[in-house]
Design an enzyme around this catalytic site. Structure first.
Site, PDB file in Angstrom:
ATOM      1  N   ASN A   1       0.839  -1.204   0.000  1.00 12.50           N
ATOM      2  CA  ASN A   1       0.000   0.000   0.000  1.00 12.50           C
ATOM      3  C   ASN A   1       0.871   1.250   0.000  1.00 12.50           C
ATOM      4  O   ASN A   1       1.212   1.794   1.050  1.00 12.50           O
ATOM      5  CB  ASN A   1      -0.905  -0.036   1.238  1.00 12.50           C
ATOM      6  CG  ASN A   1      -1.897   1.087   1.262  1.00 12.50           C
ATOM      7  OD1 ASN A   1      -1.873   1.982   0.412  1.00 12.50           O
ATOM      8  ND2 ASN A   1      -2.786   1.068   2.234  1.00 12.50           N
TER       9      ASN A   1
ATOM     10  N   THR B   1      -7.862   5.315  -3.921  1.00 12.22           N
ATOM     11  CA  THR B   1      -8.835   6.416  -4.013  1.00 12.22           C
ATOM     12  C   THR B   1      -8.199   7.692  -4.555  1.00 12.22           C
ATOM     13  O   THR B   1      -6.981   7.866  -4.513  1.00 12.22           O
ATOM     14  CB  THR B   1      -9.410   6.712  -2.620  1.00 12.22           C
ATOM     15  OG1 THR B   1      -8.308   6.961  -1.725  1.00 12.22           O
ATOM     16  CG2 THR B   1     -10.218   5.550  -2.104  1.00 12.22           C
TER      17      THR B   1
ATOM     18  N   GLY C   1     -12.168   0.068  -8.228  1.00 10.51           N
ATOM     19  CA  GLY C   1     -12.582   1.471  -8.332  1.00 10.51           C
ATOM     20  C   GLY C   1     -14.029   1.546  -8.782  1.00 10.51           C
ATOM     21  O   GLY C   1     -14.312   1.585  -9.971  1.00 10.51           O
TER      22      GLY C   1
ATOM     23  N   CYS D   1      -1.939   5.176   0.145  1.00 13.23           N
ATOM     24  CA  CYS D   1      -2.972   5.673   1.051  1.00 13.23           C
ATOM     25  C   CYS D   1      -2.858   7.185   1.135  1.00 13.23           C
ATOM     26  O   CYS D   1      -1.832   7.705   1.562  1.00 13.23           O
ATOM     27  CB  CYS D   1      -2.834   5.076   2.443  1.00 13.23           C
ATOM     28  SG  CYS D   1      -4.051   5.785   3.578  1.00 13.23           S
TER      29      CYS D   1
END
Lengths: 303, 252
Positions: free
Chosen positions: A127, A193, A243, A130
């Site tokens: 990740n 995001t 998404g 973020c």
């Protein structure tokens, strides 16, 4: 008979659908609704070196066709995840993917190293995207050199395949993907995001305590499709696409753009049964559009 | 146990300014819901479900009641549903008011503020089964917002307080908590500043507070609605561990 199976590094998937990291906790809550063994795989909530308590509330806000969130990687820390959460998920006999986050390259290494030693852990999702924590995460996801560095370092200390999660908050997604591929990643997951903000008209201040949050949901689907399409053209790495997926038709669109498998996030909040429902409908949708398998549909838009 | 159900709207009406009352029919919710629990409602054209407290259940008719304030586009859309339509909802969610430590003849104070009144009403009704002395103090902005005074009066003694004094007593609920003598425990639901003031005012009395927060999943998976606590875990999830939490464990 429509073949839903997909074979990716570390992941023998009976179907291509898995819940996305951060939208499914560690599976416990959703297991009260259905048997998680129907899932293609599961991606756990992010793990960091030590416990994180996350951001102040409000942490979520609704937007048109989507939502903003700024949870801030709240998690009990990698040791407790290994001790308490992975054993629970193991009973479902599906591939378990751990999402690894950190503030420093060393923290990424430490968490990935610990997780890769866990029996039955299928893969790591790195990740580096973020958007909701002050330190770590996003800066690794927007600079190709830093992304390559953290990928290389994590690859060196792990024995399981590493999928790197791409941030859409970049000017050139292809450059990021290429740098990560060159650094030795086994696959990509995309997209995380998009950074956004909502201002409360009454208080005249950003609604989310962190001010900015990550936009998810159907609102970002066209961005995800475009980015996967572009990245598929320039790398041969497997892609787990995500998404704004809500339906089996959405899954097919991701496959056509170039995804090999998909993850479902925000839609779990609307409908806890969304993953099993998509899995059930996927063969019907594939058949309707003339496909015999998921593999056949992957990259279809490029042919 | 939380289930995803479709509940038929039996009736919907406006009972006070910006305040709607909706009666729904569903066996699972009406049989299993406890005071303090909520339903997580899917509203057309909105991404996130809306958590709404349960105000009453009726096991004979398989119905339950929710009251909500029309404050944003989601609750306004919810208010536009009509009787006969079905709502997709999850429930009953969360952990309600604990009644296991309530003893016979206890003096119990119930405090509700605005749209925090409905779960307190459900509790008031439930407490009638136990032999206890219940007093309720309900706070509203002004006269136009007052609801459920008569309903409460069926079960216990009620004090209505309005911010501007346009109905009942003037001021805040905390101005009147000391009118009740010998409180053994209290249960409160309302806006955060009210809960904070109640906790300070009733320091030393065993109390439970029911919180409101913006939620994502509503079932404990997304960590959107957490509250810092003094407990080992350092936080609680409002949707799952709450919405009712012990006043001494939360950091306000």
């Amino acid at each position: 008979m429509i073949d839903l199976s997909v074979s990716l590094p570390g992941l023998e998937l009976k179907n291509p659908v898995m819940p996305a990291s951060g939208c499914f906790g560690f599976g416990r809550e959703y297991s009260q609704f259905y048997d998680l063994s129907v899932l293609g795989a599961v991606i756990m909530k992010a793990a960091t070196g030590t416990e994180r308590l996350g951001n102040p509330t409000p942490r979520v806000a609704e937007t048109a066709s989507g939502m903003l969130n700024a949870i801030g990687l709240q998690n009990p820390g990698v040791d407790r995840i290994i001790a308490e959460e992975i054993p629970f998920l193991r009973q479902f006999h599906i591939p378990i993917i751990a999402n690894v986050a950190g503030s420093t390259v060393e923290e990424y290494e430490e968490v990935a190293k610990k997780l890769s030693k866990v029996e039955d852990l299928a893969a790591i999702e790195l990740n580096i995207s973020c958007p909701n924590v002050k330190e770590g995460g996003i800066q690794f996801g927007i600079d190709p050199d830093m992304a390559a560095e953290v990928t290389k370092r994590v690859k060196a200390v792990t024995s399981v395949p590493v999928y790197v999660k791409l941030s859409p908050n970049v000017t050139d997604i292809v450059q990021m993907a290429k740098a990560i591929e060159a650094a030795g990643a086994d696959g990509l997951t995309m997209i995380n995001t998009l950074t956004g903000m909502k201002i409360d008209l009454k208080t005249k201040k950003p609604l989310i305590a962190n001010k900015t949050g990550g936009l998810s949901g159907p609102a970002i689907k066209p961005v995800a499709i475009r980015m996967i399409y572009e990245v598929r053209k320039h790398t041969s790495l497997p892609i787990i696409g995500m998404g704004g997926i809500q339906t089996a038709e959405d899954v097919l669109e991701f496959l056509l753009a170039g995804a090999n498998a998909v993850a479902v996030g925000t839609a779990n909040f609307q409908n806890p049964y969304v993953c099993p429902e998509i899995i059930q409908h996927l063969p019907i949708v594939l058949e309707r559009y003339g496909f015999h398998s998921v593999k056949e549909a992957t990259g279809g838009a490029h042919r | 146990m939380i289930k995803k159900v479709y509940a038929k709207i039996v009736s919907i009406e406006k009972i006070a300014k910006e305040t709607m009352k909706m009666v729904l029919e569903n066996e699972h919710i009406s049989q299993f819901a406890k005071p303090g629990q909520f339903v997580h409602i899917k509203v057309a054209d909105h991404t996130l479900r809306r958590p709404i407290s349960i105000a009453e259940t009726n096991v004979e008719t398989n119905t339950f009641t929710i009251l909500f304030k029309t404050v944003g586009s989601g609750t306004r859309r919810l208010a536009s549903y009509e009787a006969g339509e079905y709502l997709d909802l999850l429930g009953p969610n969360g952990t309600g008011f604990p009644l296991d430590r309530v003893e016979e003849n206890d003096v119990i104070l119930l405090i509700g503020g605005g749209i925090g009144v409905p779960p307190v009403y459900f509790l008031a009704k439930e407490l009638t089964r136990l032999n206890v002395n219940v007093h309720a103090i309900l706070g509203f902005q002004s006269k136009d917002y007052v609801f459920y005074e008569e309903e409460f009066k069926q079960w216990n003694d009620v004090t209505i307080v309005t911010d501007d004094g346009s109905y009942g007593k003037k001021g805040f609920v905390t101005d009147y908590v000391h009118d009740i003598n010998g409180i053994d425990r209290y249960f409160a639901c309302g806006p955060l500043p009210m809960l904070k003031a109640v906790k300070e005012e009733l320091e030393g009395v065993e109390g439970y507070l029911s919180f409101e927060e913006r939620m994502g999943c509503g079932i404990g998976a997304c960590y959107a609605c957490v509250i810092p606590t003094n407990t080992k875990d350092k936080y609680k999830k409002i949707c799952q561990d709450g919405p009712v939490l012990h006043a001494n464990e939360v950091k306000l």
